[in-house]
Scaffold this motif. Structure first.
Motif, PDB file in Angstrom:
ATOM      1  N   THR A 186       0.563  -1.041   0.012  1.00 37.71           N
ATOM      2  CA  THR A 186       0.064   0.053  -0.280  1.00 37.71           C
ATOM      3  C   THR A 186       0.688   1.289   0.456  1.00 37.71           C
ATOM      4  OG1 THR A 186      -1.765  -1.210   1.071  1.00 37.71           O
ATOM      5  CG2 THR A 186      -1.369   1.347   0.977  1.00 37.71           C
ATOM      6  N   LYS A 187       0.368   2.276  -0.783  1.00 36.86           N
ATOM      7  CA  LYS A 187       1.409   3.493  -1.159  1.00 36.86           C
ATOM      8  C   LYS A 187       0.174   4.303  -0.807  1.00 36.86           C
ATOM      9  CE  LYS A 187       5.827   1.969  -3.209  1.00 36.86           C
ATOM     10  NZ  LYS A 187       6.645   2.812  -4.047  1.00 36.86           N
ATOM     11  N   SER A 188       0.665   5.882  -0.597  1.00 40.40           N
ATOM     12  CA  SER A 188      -0.518   7.062  -0.237  1.00 40.40           C
ATOM     13  C   SER A 188       0.097   7.753  -0.122  1.00 40.40           C
ATOM     14  CB  SER A 188      -1.438   6.432   0.507  1.00 40.40           C
ATOM     15  OG  SER A 188      -0.636   7.071   2.273  1.00 40.40           O
ATOM     16  N   LYS A 189      -0.532   9.180  -0.537  1.00 42.93           N
ATOM     17  CA  LYS A 189       0.155  10.634  -0.636  1.00 42.93           C
ATOM     18  C   LYS A 189      -1.025  11.472  -0.473  1.00 42.93           C
ATOM     19  CE  LYS A 189       4.144   9.889  -2.659  1.00 42.93           C
ATOM     20  NZ  LYS A 189       5.447  10.586  -2.444  1.00 42.93           N
ATOM     21  N   GLU A 190      -1.000  12.261   0.157  1.00 43.57           N
ATOM     22  CA  GLU A 190      -1.758  13.519   0.981  1.00 43.57           C
ATOM     23  C   GLU A 190      -2.037  14.838  -0.150  1.00 43.57           C
ATOM     24  OE1 GLU A 190      -0.945  14.111   4.436  1.00 43.57           O
ATOM     25  OE2 GLU A 190      -2.586  12.226   5.688  1.00 43.57           O
ATOM     26  N   ILE A 191      -2.966  15.012   0.071  1.00 44.35           N
ATOM     27  CA  ILE A 191      -3.175  16.951  -0.722  1.00 44.35           C
ATOM     28  C   ILE A 191      -4.103  18.118  -0.012  1.00 44.35           C
ATOM     29  CG2 ILE A 191      -4.253  17.822  -3.112  1.00 44.35           C
ATOM     30  CD1 ILE A 191      -3.217  15.386  -4.727  1.00 44.35           C
ATOM     31  N   SER A 192      -3.425  18.792   0.267  1.00 38.36           N
ATOM     32  CA  SER A 192      -4.404  19.673   1.153  1.00 38.36           C
ATOM     33  C   SER A 192      -4.841  20.523  -0.283  1.00 38.36           C
ATOM     34  CB  SER A 192      -3.320  20.492   1.734  1.00 38.36           C
ATOM     35  OG  SER A 192      -2.965  19.557   2.637  1.00 38.36           O
ATOM     36  N   LEU A 193      -6.722  20.767   0.235  1.00 36.44           N
ATOM     37  CA  LEU A 193      -7.604  21.588  -0.859  1.00 36.44           C
ATOM     38  C   LEU A 193      -7.775  22.537   0.399  1.00 36.44           C
ATOM     39  CD1 LEU A 193      -8.929  22.287  -3.288  1.00 36.44           C
ATOM     40  CD2 LEU A 193     -10.350  20.737  -2.112  1.00 36.44           C
ATOM     41  N   ASN A 194      -6.953  24.245  -0.303  1.00 34.24           N
ATOM     42  CA  ASN A 194      -7.531  24.801   0.253  1.00 34.24           C
ATOM     43  C   ASN A 194      -8.794  25.796  -0.686  1.00 34.24           C
ATOM     44  OD1 ASN A 194      -5.584  24.430   2.411  1.00 34.24           O
ATOM     45  ND2 ASN A 194      -4.134  25.787   1.594  1.00 34.24           N
ATOM     46  N   VAL A 195      -9.560  25.842  -0.057  1.00 36.66           N
ATOM     47  CA  VAL A 195     -11.039  26.951  -0.727  1.00 36.66           C
ATOM     48  C   VAL A 195     -11.259  28.410   0.107  1.00 36.66           C
ATOM     49  CG1 VAL A 195     -13.213  26.606  -0.844  1.00 36.66           C
ATOM     50  CG2 VAL A 195     -12.207  24.672  -0.988  1.00 36.66           C
ATOM     51  N   ASP A 196     -11.431  28.790  -1.552  1.00 36.81           N
ATOM     52  CA  ASP A 196     -11.172  30.475  -1.072  1.00 36.81           C
ATOM     53  C   ASP A 196     -12.719  31.253  -1.664  1.00 36.81           C
ATOM     54  OD1 ASP A 196      -9.254  31.449   0.908  1.00 36.81           O
ATOM     55  OD2 ASP A 196      -8.160  31.117  -0.906  1.00 36.81           O
ATOM     56  N   VAL A 197     -13.346  32.099  -1.692  1.00 39.87           N
ATOM     57  CA  VAL A 197     -14.416  32.505  -2.173  1.00 39.87           C
ATOM     58  C   VAL A 197     -13.954  33.284  -3.190  1.00 39.87           C
ATOM     59  CG1 VAL A 197     -16.848  34.071  -2.252  1.00 39.87           C
ATOM     60  CG2 VAL A 197     -15.484  32.829  -0.701  1.00 39.87           C
ATOM     61  N   ALA A 198     -13.958  33.425  -4.608  1.00 38.41           N
ATOM     62  CA  ALA A 198     -13.285  34.155  -6.178  1.00 38.41           C
ATOM     63  C   ALA A 198     -13.756  35.136  -6.013  1.00 38.41           C
ATOM     64  CB  ALA A 198     -14.077  33.049  -7.016  1.00 38.41           C
ATOM     65  N   ILE A 199     -13.318  36.379  -6.355  1.00 42.40           N
ATOM     66  CA  ILE A 199     -13.140  37.694  -6.683  1.00 42.40           C
ATOM     67  C   ILE A 199     -13.743  38.621  -7.607  1.00 42.40           C
ATOM     68  CG2 ILE A 199     -13.077  39.781  -5.276  1.00 42.40           C
ATOM     69  CD1 ILE A 199     -12.818  38.674  -2.367  1.00 42.40           C
ATOM     70  N   ALA A 200     -13.720  38.763  -8.290  1.00 43.94           N
ATOM     71  CA  ALA A 200     -13.939  39.347  -9.438  1.00 43.94           C
ATOM     72  C   ALA A 200     -12.719  40.799  -9.711  1.00 43.94           C
ATOM     73  CB  ALA A 200     -15.220  39.736 -10.548  1.00 43.94           C
ATOM     74  N   PRO A 201     -11.685  40.238 -10.335  1.00 46.91           N
ATOM     75  CA  PRO A 201     -11.074  42.088 -10.950  1.00 46.91           C
ATOM     76  C   PRO A 201     -11.194  43.060 -10.437  1.00 46.91           C
ATOM     77  CG  PRO A 201     -10.640  40.130 -11.851  1.00 46.91           C
ATOM     78  CD  PRO A 201     -11.801  39.594 -11.654  1.00 46.91           C
ATOM     79  N   SER A 202     -10.368  43.546  -9.962  1.00 47.34           N
ATOM     80  CA  SER A 202     -11.277  44.740 -10.143  1.00 47.34           C
ATOM     81  C   SER A 202      -9.364  46.189 -10.114  1.00 47.34           C
ATOM     82  CB  SER A 202     -11.325  45.506  -8.572  1.00 47.34           C
ATOM     83  OG  SER A 202     -11.293  46.935  -8.572  1.00 47.34           O
ATOM     84  N   ILE A 203      -9.285  46.893 -11.075  1.00 47.60           N
ATOM     85  CA  ILE A 203      -7.712  47.414 -11.527  1.00 47.60           C
ATOM     86  C   ILE A 203      -8.146  48.636 -10.965  1.00 47.60           C
ATOM     87  CG2 ILE A 203      -6.757  48.832 -13.146  1.00 47.60           C
ATOM     88  CD1 ILE A 203      -7.920  46.732 -15.643  1.00 47.60           C
ATOM     89  N   THR A 204      -6.998  48.798  -9.820  1.00 50.96           N
ATOM     90  CA  THR A 204      -7.088  50.270  -7.962  1.00 50.96           C
ATOM     91  C   THR A 204      -5.963  51.115  -8.997  1.00 50.96           C
ATOM     92  OG1 THR A 204      -5.095  48.759  -7.514  1.00 50.96           O
ATOM     93  CG2 THR A 204      -7.090  48.811  -6.860  1.00 50.96           C
ATOM     94  N   SER A 205      -4.981  50.969 -10.156  1.00 51.92           N
ATOM     95  CA  SER A 205      -4.461  51.751 -10.009  1.00 51.92           C
ATOM     96  C   SER A 205      -3.890  51.782 -11.704  1.00 51.92           C
ATOM     97  CB  SER A 205      -3.429  52.134  -9.723  1.00 51.92           C
ATOM     98  OG  SER A 205      -2.764  51.324  -9.055  1.00 51.92           O
ATOM     99  N   LEU A 206      -4.036  53.014 -12.450  1.00 50.84           N
ATOM    100  CA  LEU A 206      -2.644  52.730 -13.928  1.00 50.84           C
ATOM    101  C   LEU A 206      -2.252  53.113 -14.151  1.00 50.84           C
ATOM    102  CD1 LEU A 206      -2.765  50.988 -16.474  1.00 50.84           C
ATOM    103  CD2 LEU A 206      -4.696  51.981 -17.823  1.00 50.84           C
ATOM    104  N   ASN A 207      -0.760  53.900 -13.607  1.00 53.04           N
ATOM    105  CA  ASN A 207       0.091  54.784 -13.391  1.00 53.04           C
ATOM    106  C   ASN A 207       1.285  54.749 -14.936  1.00 53.04           C
ATOM    107  OD1 ASN A 207      -1.419  55.677 -11.472  1.00 53.04           O
ATOM    108  ND2 ASN A 207      -0.229  54.290  -9.838  1.00 53.04           N
TER     109      ASN A 207
END
Length: 777
Positions: free
Chosen positions: A119-140
């Protein structure tokens, strides 16, 4: 091996090859691989957990999560997939996909394989966030303004979950560039446009625009300056109209153009073309006007200039100057100056005497850069009240402009001073009027009064009158002034004189004229200075009899010298010697000496002296303080009874007197008949004394005398000068019945004393010996 032949394998070789192949299969290792140990997932989006294996046969694949580690959420056996929850699937060999992730899917997942009891095994962690649409804060942009050939970077900053990716467009066309930075190593004018930044992630897209305007300079040369005028005279002059124009060509943006006169601006800033017109004045002469060109693509300001303007104009009214020295002093060298500090060309200048028509002197410019006409001569009294004219003309001014000097004033000094009013000696209290008269001068002279060469003014004893001025020769003035002197002793020997001073001439080093000297002689009594008094010298606190005393009577200063006399107890004495010394106010002090051999009788004598001037001041007598002589002398016995012995009855009291005169006070000592000092208040003796001035009454009282008192008693008197003594004999008389009584009383007292002694003795013996018989008194 030859062609066409068939090779055959031996059984042994076949076995060996088979064993070798079996060993190779047995030595191969099954590998389990997880490319990412942590995977980021977003709510509502699918997530792929990747897992793979190799070199494995007959594998049982299972996926677990930590919330249910006993039961797989997905299992694959012999290509059969079993799922224990919804929303998941197996992709590829062993990947686990979660189709629509929720926050509860955040967990640790395990990929497991089993084969051949391994028997062999490997672990994977799944981190879950809420997705946020892009917002451009500056164009300099890193620079503003953007100048051609600059290195320019556009920086786009956006937020969003997951992190957005970037793309760019210019003027609507996509640029093959990704990333948040858009860089131009050397931007050109063709790069001007509107740039759009695009930000994208799984949740959406965002965009922002930035306008880039590339600045560049106009074509050289720029700016250019030009001056135009409508005159046809061949020159320009005050009142002509002129116009100046400043231009440029091209450039983004158009440069700002502005006209300046030195540092003062003539116009506001124009763009592309700047024009300015005006009517010339004298202030425009010698000026070149400057046009400043400013462009944001270049930091230094560029300039162009007109030619230097040569504007002809009339000179201003000339200035006549006599060097600021008027009024002048006779004999001065005078220079009058006419100046024209303005005009183009400079003025021609001519000097005229106001009473003549021919010019005295004419000059033409230039002269040290401006028009100047100077005329010099030596003034005299004949120049008084004259004035001079200066005329100025030039190319555009043909009618003369004229200035006139002020009327000349010539100062000349008084050459004499006369003093009168003193004729004979004076006495204190007199009034003396001195009058000083100056010679003619212009302006009028000031009278100065001097006492012993010191300038004086009004004082308690000197009053200076008002100056009176009258017309003198040469249009001058004669000044007269009085000095009234309230004659006092301090004026004796004083020298008075007056002088004339002209304040204007004194500033030029001229000396004043001085009168002759008046030396005053003033008679005054012996009372100077004011706080002085006739005084006596040669006396200390005391004098000893037998010494010589030299007293001096010193008068105060007087003129003439005072007479001095002495008094003893009101009796007039003539001084033994008289001498004179210098006194204050040029007077004399008189000293009258009185010499005397001092005796006892001089003690308490009162001496005084007085000084007077009987000839001139009969009512002025100045007395000294009275001096009472303090003579130290040997004590003297001054008893007023004739005998030096006395008889007295036993039992009576006797008083012995020792009256003395002594200065300083003496010490008195009484000695008894045995030559011993008698102490006061012992053995019925009482000593009493009382002083009055230099005399003392001293008494010795002996009470209840007896025959033992009989003898000589001595009074000894001593002071710091010497001593004296007085002896008196006391005889005590004792009567016969009195003697018998005394003997009887003495025997009786003796018998009583003997009985007392015997009784005391017997009592003591009884106490010591009890067996002793009685003792009979």
């Amino acid at each position: 091996m030859k062609a066409g032949t068939v090779q055959t394998w031996s059984p042994t070789l076949v076995v060996q090859v088979g064993v070798f192949a079996l060993l190779i299969v047995m030595c191969r290792t099954c590998d389990l691989t997880v490319p990412q140990s942590t995977v980021q997932g977003y709510v509502g989006h699918s997530s792929l957990l990747r897992c793979s294996y190799s070199n494995c046969n007959d594998v049982v694949l299972s996926w677990y999560n930590s919330s249910n580690s006993e039961t797989p959420i997905l299992q694959k056996i012999n290509d059969t997939v079993t799922k224990c929850r919804g929303g998941i699937s197996l992709e590829g060999q062993a990947d686990l996909r979660i189709s629509s992730v929720t926050l509860s899917d955040e967990d640790t997942y395990t990929c497991q394989i089993k084969y051949s009891n391994i028997t062999k095994s490997k672990e994977i962690s799944l981190n879950v966030d809420v997705a946020i649409a892009p917002s451009i804060t500056s164009l300099n942009i890193n620079r503003s303004p953007v100048i051609e050939n600059d290195s320019i970077t556009l920086t786009c900053t956006a937020t969003g979950v997951p992190t957005p990716s970037y793309g760019w467009k210019v003027n609507g066309s996509t640029i093959g560039h990704q990333g948040r930075y858009l860089h131009f190593p050397s931007i050109s004018r063709t790069d001007s446009g509107t740039y759009r930044c695009l930000a994208s992630n799984i949740q959406g897209n965002a965009a922002r625009d930035k306008s880039v305007d590339v600045y560049y300079l106009p074509g050289s040369p720029w700016p250019t300056c030009e001056l135009t005028t409508s005159t046809t005279k061949g020159y320009i002059q005050e009142g002509d109209d002129v116009e100046i124009t400043c231009r440029e060509s091209g450039g983004n943006p158009s440069p700002g153009l502005q006209w300046f006169n030195d540092s003062s601006s003539l116009t506001v800033v124009y763009y592309g073309l700047a024009e300015f017109g005006w009517t010339l004045t004298s202030h425009d002469n010698g000026i070149k006007y400057r046009c400043d060109g400013n462009h944001p693509a270049e930091s230094p300001t560029r300039h162009c200039y007109t030619d230097i303007l040569d504007v002809k104009y009339s000179p201003m009214l000339p200035i006549c100057d006599d060097s600021g020295q008027s009024p002048y002093s006779e004999g001065d060298t005078v220079q009058i100056t006419c100046q024209s500090m303005d005009g183009n060309p400079l003025a021609n200048l001519r000097w005229f005497n106001s009473s003549e028509s021919n010019p005295m002197k004419e000059t033409t410019p230039p002269y040290l850069g401006h028009a100047v006409n100077q005329y010099s001569w030596t003034v005299s009294r004949a120049d008084n009240r004259l004035s001079f004219d200066c005329q100025a003309t030039n190319l555009v001014r043909t009618t003369p402009l004229t200035c006139t000097t002020s009327e000349f004033q010539v100062n000349f000094a008084s050459n004499q001073a006369d003093l009168e009013g003193y004729t004979a000696p004076l006495t204190t209290g007199d009034n003396l009027n001195l009058m000083c008269t100056s010679g003619s001068s212009n302006p009028e002279s000031e009278i100065m009064w001097y006492r012993d060469d010191d300038v004086i003014g009004d004082s308690s004893s000197e009053t200076i009158g008002e100056e009176v001025t009258e017309d003198g020769e040469f249009y001058g003035y004669v000044t007269t002034q009085n000095l009234t002197v309230d004659v006092q002793a301090k004026h004796n020997g004083v020298r008075y004189h007056c002088g004339t001073r002209n304040q204007m001439l004194s500033l030029n080093g001229r000396t004043s004229a001085n009168s002759t000297f008046v030396i005053m002689e003033v008679y005054f009594p012996p009372n100077q200075p004011e706080d002085c008094a006739t005084s006596v010298t040669g006396w200390l606190d005391y004098v000893v009899e037998g010494e010589s005393l030299d007293l001096g009577c010193i008068s105060c200063s007087a003129n003439p010298a005072a007479d001095v006399v002495w008094y003893r107890d009101g009796v007039l004495l003539t001084p033994d010697e008289v001498e004179f010394t210098d006194g204050i106010y040029n007077g004399q002090r008189t000293m009258g000496h009185l010499e005397k051999e001092i005796s006892f009788s001089d003690h308490g004598a009162e001496y005084s002296c007085e000084a007077s001037s009987p000839g001139r001041f009969p009512n002025h007598i100045y007395q000294s303080q009275k001096l009472t002589l303090n003579v130290h002398y040997t004590p003297r016995i001054i008893n007023d009874y004739d005998t030096n012995s006395t008889r007295i009855n036993a039992g009576d009291s006797v008083i012995l007197w020792c009256n003395i005169s002594s200065n300083p006070r003496a010490n008195i000592t009484w000695l008894d008949q045995n030559g011993k000092i008698i102490t006061n208040l012992t053995a019925n003796r009482l000593i009493h004394e009382r002083w009055h001035d230099s005399q003392m009454m001293n008494s010795l009282r002996i009470r209840d005398v007896n025959s033992d008192v009989t003898g000589f008693y001595t009074c000894q008197v001593n002071n710091s000068v010497g001593g004296a003594e007085f002896t008196v004999y006391i005889e005590v008389i004792v009567e016969s019945n009195t003697i018998a009584l005394i003997i009887s009383l003495s025997v009786t007292l003796f018998a009583i004393l003997l009985v007392v002694v015997i009784l005391v003795f017997c009592k003591k013996r009884r106490g010591k010996q009890k067996n002793i018989g009685k003792c009979v008194a």
